[in-house]
Design a protein around this motif. Structure first.
Motif, PDB file in Angstrom:
ATOM      1  N   ASN A   2       0.829  -1.190   0.000  1.00 47.31           N
ATOM      2  CA  ASN A   2       0.000   0.000   0.000  1.00 47.31           C
ATOM      3  C   ASN A   2       0.863   1.239   0.000  1.00 47.31           C
ATOM      4  OD1 ASN A   2      -2.345  -1.622   0.193  1.00 47.31           O
ATOM      5  ND2 ASN A   2      -1.950  -1.879   2.375  1.00 47.31           N
ATOM      6  N   SER A   3       0.221   2.373  -0.246  1.00 46.76           N
ATOM      7  CA  SER A   3       0.978   3.586  -0.462  1.00 46.76           C
ATOM      8  C   SER A   3       0.968   4.522   0.716  1.00 46.76           C
ATOM      9  CB  SER A   3       0.413   4.316  -1.686  1.00 46.76           C
ATOM     10  OG  SER A   3       0.388   3.453  -2.777  1.00 46.76           O
ATOM     11  N   MET A   4       0.078   4.307   1.686  1.00 52.40           N
ATOM     12  CA  MET A   4      -0.041   5.234   2.802  1.00 52.40           C
ATOM     13  C   MET A   4       0.127   4.464   4.105  1.00 52.40           C
ATOM     14  SD  MET A   4      -0.725   8.089   1.166  1.00 52.40           S
ATOM     15  CE  MET A   4      -1.525   9.225   2.288  1.00 52.40           C
ATOM     16  N   PRO A   5       0.634   5.129   5.145  1.00 57.29           N
ATOM     17  CA  PRO A   5       0.779   4.471   6.438  1.00 57.29           C
ATOM     18  C   PRO A   5      -0.571   4.136   7.038  1.00 57.29           C
ATOM     19  CG  PRO A   5       1.271   6.809   6.598  1.00 57.29           C
ATOM     20  CD  PRO A   5       1.111   6.509   5.149  1.00 57.29           C
ATOM     21  N   GLU A   6      -0.575   3.092   7.809  1.00 68.12           N
ATOM     22  CA  GLU A   6      -1.818   2.649   8.417  1.00 68.12           C
ATOM     23  C   GLU A   6      -1.820   2.991   9.904  1.00 68.12           C
ATOM     24  OE1 GLU A   6      -2.737  -1.375   7.659  1.00 68.12           O
ATOM     25  OE2 GLU A   6      -1.870  -1.361   5.648  1.00 68.12           O
ATOM     26  N   ASP A   7      -2.925   3.602  10.389  1.00 65.57           N
ATOM     27  CA  ASP A   7      -3.104   3.899  11.804  1.00 65.57           C
ATOM     28  C   ASP A   7      -4.388   3.232  12.253  1.00 65.57           C
ATOM     29  OD1 ASP A   7      -0.846   5.534  11.935  1.00 65.57           O
ATOM     30  OD2 ASP A   7      -1.988   7.239  11.145  1.00 65.57           O
ATOM     31  N   GLY A 195      -6.946   6.528   9.539  1.00 63.37           N
ATOM     32  CA  GLY A 195      -6.935   5.218  10.179  1.00 63.37           C
ATOM     33  C   GLY A 195      -7.555   4.117   9.346  1.00 63.37           C
ATOM     34  N   SER A 196      -8.029   4.473   8.170  1.00 68.68           N
ATOM     35  CA  SER A 196      -8.714   3.486   7.335  1.00 68.68           C
ATOM     36  C   SER A 196      -7.716   2.580   6.626  1.00 68.68           C
ATOM     37  CB  SER A 196      -9.590   4.196   6.297  1.00 68.68           C
ATOM     38  OG  SER A 196     -10.559   4.992   6.926  1.00 68.68           O
ATOM     39  N   ASP A 197      -8.206   1.457   6.218  1.00 66.16           N
ATOM     40  CA  ASP A 197      -7.414   0.547   5.402  1.00 66.16           C
ATOM     41  C   ASP A 197      -7.235   1.198   4.031  1.00 66.16           C
ATOM     42  OD1 ASP A 197      -6.271  -1.453   3.950  1.00 66.16           O
ATOM     43  OD2 ASP A 197      -7.965  -2.853   4.113  1.00 66.16           O
ATOM     44  N   PRO A 198      -6.008   1.502   3.606  1.00 65.32           N
ATOM     45  CA  PRO A 198      -5.798   2.163   2.313  1.00 65.32           C
ATOM     46  C   PRO A 198      -6.440   1.414   1.154  1.00 65.32           C
ATOM     47  CG  PRO A 198      -3.768   2.147   3.575  1.00 65.32           C
ATOM     48  CD  PRO A 198      -4.743   1.278   4.320  1.00 65.32           C
ATOM     49  N   GLU A 199      -6.390   0.077   1.182  1.00 71.11           N
ATOM     50  CA  GLU A 199      -6.948  -0.681   0.072  1.00 71.11           C
ATOM     51  C   GLU A 199      -8.461  -0.509  -0.013  1.00 71.11           C
ATOM     52  OE1 GLU A 199      -5.763  -4.732  -0.064  1.00 71.11           O
ATOM     53  OE2 GLU A 199      -3.759  -4.245  -0.815  1.00 71.11           O
ATOM     54  N   GLN A 200      -9.118  -0.343   1.145  1.00 73.42           N
ATOM     55  CA  GLN A 200     -10.569  -0.150   1.133  1.00 73.42           C
ATOM     56  C   GLN A 200     -10.910   1.188   0.492  1.00 73.42           C
ATOM     57  OE1 GLN A 200     -12.601  -0.765   4.852  1.00 73.42           O
ATOM     58  NE2 GLN A 200     -14.337   0.503   4.240  1.00 73.42           N
ATOM     59  N   VAL A 201     -10.151   2.240   0.848  1.00 72.44           N
ATOM     60  CA  VAL A 201     -10.396   3.561   0.274  1.00 72.44           C
ATOM     61  C   VAL A 201     -10.132   3.533  -1.227  1.00 72.44           C
ATOM     62  CG1 VAL A 201      -9.764   6.001   0.344  1.00 72.44           C
ATOM     63  CG2 VAL A 201      -9.786   4.663   2.457  1.00 72.44           C
ATOM     64  N   GLN A 202      -9.045   2.873  -1.612  1.00 69.89           N
ATOM     65  CA  GLN A 202      -8.717   2.785  -3.038  1.00 69.89           C
ATOM     66  C   GLN A 202      -9.844   2.100  -3.807  1.00 69.89           C
ATOM     67  OE1 GLN A 202      -4.984   0.665  -3.090  1.00 69.89           O
ATOM     68  NE2 GLN A 202      -3.959   2.240  -1.865  1.00 69.89           N
ATOM     69  N   ARG A 203     -10.389   1.033  -3.239  1.00 66.26           N
ATOM     70  CA  ARG A 203     -11.448   0.294  -3.937  1.00 66.26           C
ATOM     71  C   ARG A 203     -12.711   1.146  -4.051  1.00 66.26           C
ATOM     72  NH1 ARG A 203     -11.598  -4.707  -5.315  1.00 66.26           N
ATOM     73  NH2 ARG A 203      -9.896  -5.321  -3.918  1.00 66.26           N
TER      74      ARG A 203
END
Length: 573
Positions: A2-7, A195-203
């Protein structure tokens, strides 16, 4: 991945109103693959596919890979610069031709270098966002680490692991480089939900994840099974994927925490255990790899990205690396380079010691004419086995595919043209503009379709007095003039080719160049001229429809017929 840090936070779906209209219209993953292939990264896509076709064939040769590289002047220049760097050229002997680079560095090494160069070239032509440079830095860092892990594990193809790791985030880098306004919208959506899952936002925004984009690009551009397996997380079934994923995890952790952070200790211990190494020895190795990654990135023209690779504090501050991006601009047409001509001529002579493949020799001569003399187009055309046709075999420069298709001529008394004249005369020719009156009738429509009435050079190539084909060169695409110095250089390369071919064919059977041996004729080594003197003359042999196919041993200095070192057993007349 993924491209962004996860919190840690609770995921919230992105409201439909927050999804940009452009993203709603570009929901298809296939559309993005096509867009990147045709608009964003067409050069990388073509390079990757061409190299993939060559490397996937079991019968591929160094010449096949060389021809792919030489079609791109920028790629050629970068490859030779990297090949001559201390990292790859430990002997210090200059490498002047792509063919020589493939032989000395190896097939896999050159493939790895070329794909790496193509990635950097493509990304640097896009929007150089900080995010892209960070990802490129992580990719080079992880690639160097993964290659070291593969070597430690005794992997037979560590360069394959290097390139799979380097391309692991290809979809991320490609998207952020060429996404334009849509990229800004996605970055804003991810920033609003840290704090979101980057892959979820991307989708939700794109309709797919950037990891899925990398997977699709890998399939479309045939980037290799190892990359595909790593993207699918198949390290349990394919242990080599473990090197890729472990290196990615290590590079990301070093970037986020720094080497001295306590969070690195468990990861270093776990990784050292995976490689069956003491923790101290493993730590020293990965620290050294990080420093080497800075130099590798710089060598590939990604100096700005190299400066972002984290180094252990005990190694000092990250060294200032002069970015090589400014060298990415290359002239569309090459200028004559007398120094390079001399280097390539010397390299051809030196290669005779190792008795190179004939194809490689012809490629080196073509490369010298193309790059050294600064011609726009050059090709080698060869006579067919039955002597009835002259057809292009190798070509370099502009419009090579078209040149190879068009350069096909029938030979014979009733099919006279300028090229059959060159073959029959056995002499080099410079067709000037305006054309001499005596040559005009030989410039047939088929010839003009290739030359377009522009000046050109042609020179026959022969072995033991037998003309097997010719070299052709012009500057038609650029419209530049030809001169006496270029003509002399062209003839010099042709003469070098003649001498080298004579030297090589004196010791081996050249089925594709000299011709086929008659079934009822045999040739065996001998230190006596007995029986040879009673053999038919060359003229008599030709009259019976026979051709010399091969001979072995050391020929006499004058290269007379029959060869002094052979006993030839002839069939009854």
């Amino acid at each position: 991945m993924n491209s962004m840090p996860e919190d840690p936070a609770v995921d919230e779906p992105t409201p439909e109103s927050e999804i940009p209209e452009e993203a709603r219209e570009t929901r298809s993953l296939g559309d993005w693959v096509v867009r990147l292939s045709e608009q964003g990264m067409p050069i990388f896509a073509k390079t990757a596919q061409d190299i993939g076709k060559v490397t996937s064939r079991s019968d591929s040769t160094a010449s096949d890979l060389s021809r792919v590289v030489l079609q791109d002047a920028a790629l050629t220049a970068r490859l030779l610069r990297i090949a001559n760097s201390p990292l790859f050229n430990v002997t210090g002997r200059s490498i002047s031709t792509v063919s020589r680079a493939v032989v000395l560095l190896g097939f896999d090494e050159v493939r790895s270098i070329c794909l790496s160069i193509a990635v950097v070239e493509s990304m640097l032509k896009g929007q150089q966002k900080d995010l892209v440079l960070d990802q490129m830095a992580r990719s080079f860092h992880a690639a160097v680490q993964a290659r070291a892990f593969a070597v430690q594990r005794g992997d037979k193809a560590p360069e394959e692991v290097f390139i799979a790791t380097l391309l692991y985030q290809l979809g991320d880098m490609a998207f952020w480089t060429f996404s334009g306004e849509l990229g800004k919208q996605l970055a804003a959506a991810m920033a609003r939900r840290p704090g979101s899952d980057p892959e979820q936002v991307q989708r939700e925004v794109l309709g797919f994840t950037l990891n899925e984009l990398t997977t699709s690009l890998s399939r479309e551009w045939k980037l290799g099974d190892l990359l595909q397996q790593a993207l699918e997380g198949k390290q349990d079934r394919h242990p080599r994927c473990g090197n890729v994923l472990m290196a990615q995890e290590l590079a990301r952790a070093a970037e986020q925490h720094g080497w001295e952070d306590a969070a690195m200790k468990p990861l270093l211990e776990r990784s050292a255990e995976a490689l069956y190494m003491p923790v101290k020895e493993f730590t020293d190795m990965v620290h050294a790899n990080a420093e080497q990654a800075v130099q590798v990135a710089s060598g590939y023209g990604a100096g700005k990205a190299g400066c972002r690779i984290p180094l252990p504090k005990k190694k000092g501050k990250t060294p200032v690396v002069v970015a090589a991006e400014e060298e990415s601009e290359h002239k569309a047409f090459l200028d004559p380079d007398p120094g390079l001509q001399l280097q390539i001529l010397r390299e051809i002579s030196m290669s005779m010691e190792s008795r190179p493949d004939l194809n490689m020799l012809l490629e080196m001569v073509l490369e010298g004419i193309y790059r050294g003399i600064g011609m726009d187009r050059t090709l080698f055309a060869m006579r067919s086995a039955d002597q009835r046709f002259l057809k292009a075999r190798y070509a370099l420069g502009h419009d090579t595919d078209l040149m190879r298709r068009k350069f096909h001529f029938e030979l014979g008394p009733l099919k006279a043209n300028i090229f059959s004249q060159v073959l029959d005369s056995g002499a080099a020719l410079w067709v000037r503009s305006p054309v001499e009156t005596k040559l005009k009738r030989l410039l047939t429509p088929a010839v003009q379709a290739i030359t377009e009435d522009a000046p050109f050079f042609a020179m026959p190539i022969e072995i033991q007095g037998k003309v097997i084909g010719l070299f052709y060169a012009d500057r038609n695409p650029s419209g530049r003039s030809l001169d006496e110095e270029s003509y002399n250089s062209f003839r010099h390369f042709g003469q070098q080719a003649n001498m080298a071919l004579t030297f090589l064919t004196a010791r081996r059977y050249i089925r594709t160049v000299v011709g086929l041996q008659p079934d009822n004729c045999s040739v065996t080594p001998s230190h006596s001229r007995q029986a040879s003197n009673s053999a038919p003359s060359r003229a008599a042999m030709a009259e019976r429809g026979w051709r010399l196919a091969w001979y072995t041993g050391r020929p006499s200095r004058a290269m007379e017929w029959p060869p002094a070192s052979c006993r030839i057993r002839w069939p009854a007349a």
